[in-house]
Scaffold this motif. Structure first.
Motif, short mmCIF file in Angstrom:
data_model
loop_
_atom_site.label_atom_id
_atom_site.label_comp_id
_atom_site.label_asym_id
_atom_site.label_seq_id
_atom_site.Cartn_x
_atom_site.Cartn_y
_atom_site.Cartn_z
N TRP A 151 0.83 -1.20 0.00
CA TRP A 151 0.00 0.00 0.00
C TRP A 151 0.87 1.27 0.00
O TRP A 151 1.98 1.28 0.56
CB TRP A 151 -0.94 -0.03 1.19
N SER A 165 0.89 4.03 1.61
CA SER A 165 1.27 4.66 2.88
C SER A 165 2.40 3.92 3.60
O SER A 165 2.95 4.43 4.58
CB SER A 165 0.05 4.75 3.81
N GLY A 184 -4.86 1.79 1.96
CA GLY A 184 -4.35 2.98 2.63
C GLY A 184 -5.39 3.55 3.57
O GLY A 184 -6.59 3.26 3.45
N PRO A 185 -5.00 4.38 4.55
CA PRO A 185 -5.91 4.80 5.61
C PRO A 185 -7.05 5.70 5.17
O PRO A 185 -8.12 5.69 5.77
CB PRO A 185 -4.98 5.52 6.58
N GLU A 186 -6.84 6.49 4.11
CA GLU A 186 -7.88 7.43 3.70
C GLU A 186 -9.18 6.73 3.29
O GLU A 186 -10.26 7.30 3.43
CB GLU A 186 -7.38 8.28 2.53
N ALA A 187 -9.06 5.48 2.83
CA ALA A 187 -10.25 4.75 2.38
C ALA A 187 -11.19 4.42 3.53
O ALA A 187 -12.35 4.05 3.29
CB ALA A 187 -9.83 3.45 1.68
N ALA A 196 -12.02 6.62 6.03
CA ALA A 196 -12.47 7.87 6.66
C ALA A 196 -13.94 7.78 7.04
O ALA A 196 -14.80 7.43 6.22
CB ALA A 196 -12.24 9.04 5.72
N HIS A 255 -1.74 -1.03 10.50
CA HIS A 255 -3.03 -0.59 9.96
C HIS A 255 -3.81 0.21 10.99
O HIS A 255 -4.37 1.27 10.68
CB HIS A 255 -3.86 -1.81 9.53
N GLU A 315 -2.47 3.72 11.53
CA GLU A 315 -2.70 4.57 10.36
C GLU A 315 -4.17 4.97 10.24
O GLU A 315 -4.49 6.12 9.92
CB GLU A 315 -2.30 3.83 9.08
N ILE A 316 -5.06 4.01 10.47
CA ILE A 316 -6.48 4.22 10.24
C ILE A 316 -7.12 5.08 11.31
O ILE A 316 -8.03 5.89 11.02
CB ILE A 316 -7.20 2.85 10.15
N TYR A 374 -8.38 8.65 10.89
CA TYR A 374 -9.38 8.84 9.83
C TYR A 374 -10.73 8.22 10.18
O TYR A 374 -11.79 8.74 9.82
CB TYR A 374 -8.90 8.21 8.52
#
Length: 358
Positions: A53, A55, A164-167, A169, A185, A188-189, A192
């Motif tokens: 990924w 990130s 990636g973490p933005e998914a 949010a 994970h 990072e998540i 968001y």
């Protein structure tokens, strides 16, 4: 055999283990295409790293060890590891003229005439006197099964397809798994997501003491003993524990790494424990690891009753023509380098003892 190409050695896979093996074969006098062929199913250089990924930057990579003969220098720690390592592997292949053939899918390896192995692929068949299997695990993500899993109305994602973490949010995310990927994970998540929940089968083991050479040797020995017994290999991290670094300490202090025991079933709106606890979820992220990619070896019947392949060093005990590099104790970047060298040493000895059939 007229339509079958003959070589001395076939290497399956061009990740760290496969490239290390190909390098040592080249140094030992095996010429690409004439004596050895390297087959890789990926679209380009980089092994499994090319699928990581975005990130996961190079600075976050834990313990990437250089390939033999060429250091990885001046890498930007903020650049995605997929880009850094793919470019490095590409340069490595060209520098040592390894001539990796891709994309080539290996369908099966079976017994052939004259004591050779037949390697059947999407691009024809090779007859070889020895085979180095360096297929790793990335193409076989492990998805556990729990009651009610098929009823879940949200998304289920495995680390292999982590976007990636933005998914995530604004979503409620349950992360399953106690390894390095699961903790990465989660951390990072968390900034968001609307909420995160961490569940593992066993309580995490944090390692505060430095992971020195003696500790590493002891951990590898534990994994090695399993494959010597013909049991499915466990990862090295499963016996070393996770390093208690600054990022982990922050996650523990913030409550992000507040672990719950494994849930008992899945419902349409989330996960449930038998004691009545419920957690609503929009996503279940399975950071549950991978299994070795060895199904193409099935015609050779190498598996033991315990489910794994018995290996001494890198050599399959049931068939000395087969070497598994990057399997079990050599499933690390430094372990793959050493195993590649050891496999080539054994193969040279084997081929010298058994002259090619006329």
């Amino acid at each position: 055999m007229n339509d079958v190409r003959e070589v001395e050695v076939v290497v399956v896979g061009a990740g760290q283990a496969g490239l290390s093996s190909a390098y040592h074969l080249r140094r030992s006098g095996f010429a690409p295409d004439r004596d050895v062929v390297v087959l890789d199913r990926s679209p380009g250089p980089g092994g499994a790293w090319q699928f990581r990924w975005p990130s996961l930057t190079y600075g976050k990579v834990h313990g990437m060890h250089a390939l033999p003969g060429m250091e990885l220098t001046d890498a930007d720690p903020l650049r995605p590891s997929s880009e850094v390592i793919s470019a490095y592997f590409d340069r490595y292949e060209r520098t040592f003229d390894l001539r990796v053939r891709r994309p080539v899918d290996v369908h099966a390896v079976r017994e052939g005439p004259g004591g050779r192995l037949l390697v059947e692929t999407s691009h024809g068949t090779w007859a070889t006197r020895a085979l180095i299997n360096a297929t790793g695990t990335w193409d076989r993500p492990f998805w556990p099964r729990y009651p009610g899993q098929e009823t879940f109305r949200g998304r289920q994602v495995h680390t292999a397809h982590y976007p990636g973490p933005e998914a995530f949010a604004g979503l409620r995310v349950v992360v399953v798994g106690g390894g390095a990927s699961g903790t990465q994970h989660l951390m990072e998540i968390a900034p968001y997501a609307a909420a995160t929940t961490w569940v593992t089968r066993r309580p995490p083991v944090w390692r505060e003491e430095p992971f020195d050479e003696n500790a590493g040797r002891a951990a590898v020995a534990l994994v090695e003993e399993r494959v010597r017994q013909g049991l499915p290999p466990r990862s090295v991290v499963s016996v070393t524990g996770l390093p208690l670094n600054d990022a982990i300490r922050r996650g523990l202090a913030d409550g992000v790494l507040d672990r719950l025991p494994m849930f008992d079933r899945i419902e349409p709106e989330g996960v449930v424990w038998d004691d009545g606890r419920r957690v609503a979820a929009d996503v279940i992220l399975w950071a549950t690891g991978f299994r070795p990619v060895i199904d193409h070896l099935a015609p050779l019947r190498l598996r033991e009753p315990g489910g794994g392949i018995r290996v001494e060093g890198t050599r399959a005990v049931a068939d000395p023509r087969i070497h598994l590099v990057g399997y079990g104790p050599s499933a690390s970047t430094i372990g793959a380098n050493r195993a590649g060298r050891a496999a080539v040493r054994d193969i040279r000895r084997l081929l010298a003892e058994e002259p090619a059939a006329a």
